[in-house]
Design an enzyme around this catalytic site. Structure first.
Site, mmCIF file in Angstrom:
data_model
loop_
_atom_site.group_PDB
_atom_site.id
_atom_site.type_symbol
_atom_site.label_atom_id
_atom_site.label_comp_id
_atom_site.label_asym_id
_atom_site.label_seq_id
_atom_site.Cartn_x
_atom_site.Cartn_y
_atom_site.Cartn_z
ATOM 1 N N THR A 290 0.813 -1.223 0.000
ATOM 2 C CA THR A 290 0.000 0.000 0.000
ATOM 3 C C THR A 290 0.841 1.264 0.000
ATOM 4 O O THR A 290 0.489 2.262 -0.623
ATOM 5 C CB THR A 290 -0.911 0.004 1.258
ATOM 6 O OG1 THR A 290 -1.792 -1.109 1.165
ATOM 7 C CG2 THR A 290 -1.713 1.277 1.386
ATOM 8 N N ASP B 14 1.006 -6.428 -4.544
ATOM 9 C CA ASP B 14 0.227 -6.434 -3.303
ATOM 10 C C ASP B 14 0.681 -7.699 -2.586
ATOM 11 O O ASP B 14 0.722 -8.783 -3.190
ATOM 12 C CB ASP B 14 -1.268 -6.506 -3.651
ATOM 13 C CG ASP B 14 -2.157 -6.353 -2.431
ATOM 14 O OD1 ASP B 14 -1.959 -7.101 -1.446
ATOM 15 O OD2 ASP B 14 -3.047 -5.494 -2.460
ATOM 16 N N SER B 15 1.013 -7.595 -1.311
ATOM 17 C CA SER B 15 1.621 -8.762 -0.648
ATOM 18 C C SER B 15 0.631 -9.910 -0.466
ATOM 19 O O SER B 15 1.026 -11.016 -0.098
ATOM 20 C CB SER B 15 2.247 -8.375 0.688
ATOM 21 O OG SER B 15 1.269 -8.208 1.683
ATOM 22 N N THR C 39 1.612 -4.928 3.966
ATOM 23 C CA THR C 39 1.439 -5.363 5.355
ATOM 24 C C THR C 39 0.698 -6.694 5.473
ATOM 25 O O THR C 39 0.848 -7.386 6.480
ATOM 26 C CB THR C 39 0.644 -4.303 6.160
ATOM 27 O OG1 THR C 39 -0.643 -4.140 5.564
ATOM 28 C CG2 THR C 39 1.365 -2.980 6.200
ATOM 29 N N ASP C 40 -0.121 -7.043 4.465
ATOM 30 C CA ASP C 40 -0.995 -8.220 4.626
ATOM 31 C C ASP C 40 -0.209 -9.483 4.965
ATOM 32 O O ASP C 40 -0.634 -10.272 5.816
ATOM 33 C CB ASP C 40 -1.827 -8.459 3.354
ATOM 34 C CG ASP C 40 -2.962 -7.457 3.230
ATOM 35 O OD1 ASP C 40 -3.284 -6.786 4.227
ATOM 36 O OD2 ASP C 40 -3.527 -7.347 2.123
ATOM 37 N N THR D 210 2.958 -10.556 14.329
ATOM 38 C CA THR D 210 1.712 -10.904 13.656
ATOM 39 C C THR D 210 0.956 -9.607 13.335
ATOM 40 O O THR D 210 1.101 -8.615 14.054
ATOM 41 C CB THR D 210 0.896 -11.856 14.574
ATOM 42 O OG1 THR D 210 -0.184 -12.395 13.844
ATOM 43 C CG2 THR D 210 0.364 -11.188 15.812
ATOM 44 N N ARG E 164 -5.392 -25.346 13.126
ATOM 45 C CA ARG E 164 -5.640 -24.264 14.106
ATOM 46 C C ARG E 164 -6.737 -24.718 15.045
ATOM 47 O O ARG E 164 -7.914 -24.668 14.699
ATOM 48 C CB ARG E 164 -5.973 -22.965 13.375
ATOM 49 C CG ARG E 164 -4.698 -22.446 12.706
ATOM 50 C CD ARG E 164 -4.821 -21.140 11.981
ATOM 51 N NE ARG E 164 -5.920 -20.305 12.303
ATOM 52 C CZ ARG E 164 -5.859 -19.218 13.087
ATOM 53 N NH1 ARG E 164 -4.731 -18.873 13.671
ATOM 54 N NH2 ARG E 164 -6.925 -18.479 13.273
ATOM 55 N N GLN F 277 -6.019 -20.978 17.864
ATOM 56 C CA GLN F 277 -6.717 -19.822 17.293
ATOM 57 C C GLN F 277 -6.566 -18.590 18.180
ATOM 58 O O GLN F 277 -6.968 -17.500 17.789
ATOM 59 C CB GLN F 277 -8.197 -20.160 17.093
ATOM 60 C CG GLN F 277 -8.390 -21.221 16.024
ATOM 61 C CD GLN F 277 -9.814 -21.711 15.914
ATOM 62 O OE1 GLN F 277 -10.735 -21.119 16.460
ATOM 63 N NE2 GLN F 277 -9.997 -22.801 15.203
ATOM 64 N N CYS F 278 -5.993 -18.778 19.364
ATOM 65 C CA CYS F 278 -5.782 -17.629 20.251
ATOM 66 C C CYS F 278 -4.656 -16.757 19.712
ATOM 67 O O CYS F 278 -3.631 -17.254 19.257
ATOM 68 C CB CYS F 278 -5.417 -18.080 21.658
ATOM 69 S SG CYS F 278 -6.714 -18.997 22.466
#
Ligand code: ASN
Length: 332
Positions: free
Chosen positions: A11, A54-55, A86-87, A157, A233, A266-267
């Site tokens: 971006t 775009d990542s 950033t993605d 993350t 997950r 998933q936490c």
């Protein structure tokens, strides 16, 4: 001191088009205006990749391309900044961390939530912060600078699709926080490193989210045909619906076919301990590997890294529990 900036897309350098944001801004001119008259005026070079992306489109071949470009310029600069979307920047940061344990110069990734041409953009503070971090004379390996924080490349993350504080490292403290002066913390253990890694290749890895009520048939269908590895997950500390008829058998059969199954949580902040509950013990008994306190991004990039080295399931299991680049907390 010389810093080389590698511009891969994202971006930060995008402009509005009828199809939405796409690369096209005058990054070189903007950077020149941003740094002119500052102490960074002369010491910064820019390498623009031929194909800016775009990542969301990034693959492990793009990670390898960045690794190759960094090695090709290793002797030309004291430190490097990688401008990235950033993605998937957290995946790229983990991937670069595993591949560059022998690089010995700071590599700082950054990007932005708003393009550089927007009033109030975070592009300028992120790029200048990344340059400052790269030039700080600290040895931290690969890191992400974003939203006034410097974060370990293997621990990071993306936490928000819009906030300027868009990244975090939920299981370890940040490396540094901006201010006058910056506040630094010790970088933590480095990991054992990896001599002469083979290049990243595309791998077929299934990342699966469990949800309440999932059946064995649905899980089986999601991993047929067999991928090279599975990231499951699960819930909490690595629990799965072990009462669901046949569900753990699907995992056991996959592992019996030589496919490593890594159980993550998933936490957002997690320490996966298979066997803490009966619902997770069943997975451990089937031969699944717990991800401990690694992020999903660190687990995924590590699997791609290990499979790219040509390792089999047992070796993958061994290395998943070993810190290569500081991606997990080693317990004594
Ligand atoms: N879609 C963009 C990218 O990852 C998002 C961003 O950079 N903020 O390339």
């Amino acid at each position: 001191m010389r810093v080389e900036i590698l511009y891969t897309g994202g971006t930060l350098g995008m402009v509005d088009t009828p199809q939405g944001l796409a690369p096209g801004a005058d990054l070189e001119g903007w950077l020149h205006r941003l740094l002119s008259g500052t102490e960074l005026d002369r010491g910064v070079g820019l390498v623009t990749f031929d194909h800016l992306i775009d990542s969301a489109n990034a693959t492990s071949e793009d990670w390898q391309h960045i690794v190759d470009e960094l090695w090709a310029r290793h002797d030309d600069a004291d430190a490097f900044v990688v401008l990235h979307g950033t993605d998937t920047m957290a995946y790229a940061a983990a991937a670069l961390s595993y591949a560059l344990t022998g690089f010995d110069k700071p590599v700082v990734l950054t990007g932005a939530q708003y393009p550089l041409g927007v009033v109030g953009t975070d592009a300028a503070p992120n790029v200048t912060g990344a340059l400052r971090a790269a030039m700080a004379g600290q040895s931290f390996g690969v890191a992400i600078f974003f939203g006034h924080k410097l974060l370990r490349g293997t621990r990071v993350t993306k936490t928000s699709s819009w906030a300027f504080q868009g990244f975090g490292s939920p299981s370890v403290p940040e490396l540094a926080r901006t201010g006058a002066p910056w506040q630094w913390t010790a970088p933590g253990p480095r990991g054992c490193g990896w001599d002469s890694p083979r290049p990243y290749r595309r791998c077929d890895i299934a990342v699966l989210d469990l949800a309440p009520g999932i059946t064995a048939d649905r899980l089986a269908a999601m991993i047929d045909p067999r991928p090279e590895a599975v990231v499951l997950r699960a819930f909490g500390v690595g629990n799965a619906p072990s009462d669901e008829p046949g569900l753990v058998d699907v995992i056991a059969a996959t592992i019996a076919d030589g496919v490593p199954v890594v159980v993550t949580s998933q936490c957002h902040q997690a320490d996966v301990l298979l066997g803490h509950y009966e619902a997770g013990w069943e997975l451990a008994r089937a031969g699944a590997i717990g991800s401990e306190d690694m992020t999903l991004e660190a687990v995924y990039a590590k699997l791609v890294f290990l499979l790219s080295q040509g390792l089999g399931a047992e070796e993958v299991a061994h290395w998943m529990g070993t810190s290569i680049a500081g991606e997990l907390t080693v317990r004594s």
